[in-house]
Design an enzyme around this catalytic site. Structure first.
Site, PDB file in Angstrom:
ATOM      1  N   LYS A  50      44.547 -26.121  37.583  1.00  0.00           N
ATOM      2  CA  LYS A  50      44.608 -26.168  36.119  1.00  0.00           C
ATOM      3  C   LYS A  50      45.243 -27.472  35.641  1.00  0.00           C
ATOM      4  O   LYS A  50      44.823 -28.054  34.637  1.00  0.00           O
ATOM      5  CB  LYS A  50      45.380 -24.947  35.595  1.00  0.00           C
ATOM      6  CG  LYS A  50      44.531 -23.682  35.696  1.00  0.00           C
ATOM      7  CD  LYS A  50      45.308 -22.394  35.623  1.00  0.00           C
ATOM      8  CE  LYS A  50      44.372 -21.243  35.975  1.00  0.00           C
ATOM      9  NZ  LYS A  50      45.047 -19.974  36.195  1.00  0.00           N
ATOM     10  N   GLN A  94      50.543 -17.383  35.235  1.00  0.00           N
ATOM     11  CA  GLN A  94      49.701 -17.155  36.406  1.00  0.00           C
ATOM     12  C   GLN A  94      49.996 -15.770  36.991  1.00  0.00           C
ATOM     13  O   GLN A  94      51.131 -15.449  37.284  1.00  0.00           O
ATOM     14  CB  GLN A  94      49.968 -18.257  37.453  1.00  0.00           C
ATOM     15  CG  GLN A  94      49.049 -18.219  38.649  1.00  0.00           C
ATOM     16  CD  GLN A  94      47.578 -18.451  38.275  1.00  0.00           C
ATOM     17  OE1 GLN A  94      47.253 -19.377  37.572  1.00  0.00           O
ATOM     18  NE2 GLN A  94      46.704 -17.573  38.754  1.00  0.00           N
ATOM     19  N   ASP A 117      44.231 -17.301  27.875  1.00  0.00           N
ATOM     20  CA  ASP A 117      43.560 -16.443  28.862  1.00  0.00           C
ATOM     21  C   ASP A 117      42.831 -15.280  28.183  1.00  0.00           C
ATOM     22  O   ASP A 117      42.055 -14.567  28.813  1.00  0.00           O
ATOM     23  CB  ASP A 117      44.597 -15.860  29.846  1.00  0.00           C
ATOM     24  CG  ASP A 117      44.519 -16.526  31.218  1.00  0.00           C
ATOM     25  OD1 ASP A 117      43.469 -17.114  31.528  1.00  0.00           O
ATOM     26  OD2 ASP A 117      45.512 -16.433  31.967  1.00  0.00           O
TER      27      ASP A 117
END
Ligand code: NAP
Length: 280
Positions: A50, A94, A117
């Site tokens: 990322k 994460q 997300d």
């Protein structure tokens, strides 16, 4: 005839280039904060990826690494701080988190306009009722692949195998939004092979090596393999028996090089969208 291989890696590079061009026109760089807790090696690989994507897109990014034994309070305080910062448009935690964390509470702590997300219930609700907003990265990546390869979803029968909140359910919603007739299968579906054989577009999102065999696929179907598994030799593979299914399908995604890179590219699109919605 062998299927057209949907090249997720090449398409992701194209998407990121588009994102880079749009980001360059903003008044300020989009900013993404990535939080990693503990030392899960797979999470480390994802976070590094990322960071690299952000560099490629010309974004500002920062990483916050908390130790394995960090507390929920510590993590929530970090998120709270990032929620209030103007230079940070997107916050990503994460997953998975170490077991002492309440994952749901952590995801709810992210301000919905920074939830790149698309895991916050507010954004999931908007998705459900068809309001504009963030799109969940993996299913959005699948839709983009279909579009780019000229696969019209409208009026098709789509079968999604898997009903997780991250992949299966939102995938079904996005296909429904584009006028597909959708069937969702899961571990309690008694006649999985039969259901799959009815699919014009089959999406496998389970996490079981070899689950989808050629006899479960209709001649000429489009087959999208979302899964990321390791086979007995430790090689990355999906749920689909690739070689045998490729000789029957019209289009197929490889693993690796299919849905995975597109998921990452869609995160960049969401971060750009967040920056735009923050007036940058
Ligand atoms: P998950 O939360 O474990 O969900 C798996 C789903 O598969 C569940 O709905 C489960 O049914 C269903 N299932 C399990 N065994 C089955 C069977 N024998 N027949 C039919 N359905 C079955 O997993 P996930 O997070 O959705 O991820 C799925 C896969 O996609 C994993 O391999 C993951 O690594 C991969 N993934 C890839 C990306 C990417 O970017 N490429 C992103 C996210 C995930 P129940 O609900 O009944 O238990």
């Amino acid at each position: 005839m062998d299927a057209v291989v949907i090249d997720g890696k090449a398409l992701a590079a194209k998407v990121k280039e588009e994102v880079r061009e749009k980001a360059a026109r903003l008044t300020q760089k989009p900013g993404l904060a990535v939080i990693i807790v503990g030392d899960n090696p797979a999470s480390r690989v994802y976070v590094n990826g990322k960071k690299k994507d952000c560099e490629e897109c010309g974004f500002y990014s920062e990483e916050h690494a908390l130790p394995e034994y960090a507390s929920q309070q510590e993590l929530l305080a970090l998120i709270e701080g990032l929620n209030g910062r103007e230079d940070i448009d997107g916050i990503l935690v994460q997953l998975p988190l170490p077991k002492q964390f309440d994952e749901r509470a952590v995801l709810r702590a992210i301000r919905p306009d920074k939830d790149v997300d698309c895991f916050h219930p507010f954004n999931v609700g908007k998705l459900m009722i068809g309001e504009e907003g963030f799109l969940p990265c993996t299913p959005a990546g699948v839709m983009r692949m279909l579009r780019e390869y000229g696969v019209d979803v409208s009026g098709k029968h789509c079968v999604v195998v898997g009903r997780s909140n991250i992949v299966g359910k939102p995938q079904a919603i996005l296909m429904l939004r584009e006028n597909a007739t959708v069937t969702i299968c899961h571990s309690r579906t008694p006649n999985l092979a039969e259901e799959c054989r009815t699919a014009d577009i089959l999406v496998a999102a389970v996490g079981k090596v070899g689950l989808i065999t050629a006899d479960m696929v209709k001649q000429g179907a489009v087959v999208i393999d979302v899964a990321m598994n390791r086979n007995e030799q430790g090689k990355l593979c999906g749920d689909v028996c690739y070689a045998e299914v490729a000789s029957k399908a019209s289009h197929i995604t490889p693993v690796p090089g299919g849905v995975g890179p597109m998921t990452r590219a869609m995160l960049m699109e969401n971060t750009l969208y967040a920056a735009q919605s923050h007036g940058k």
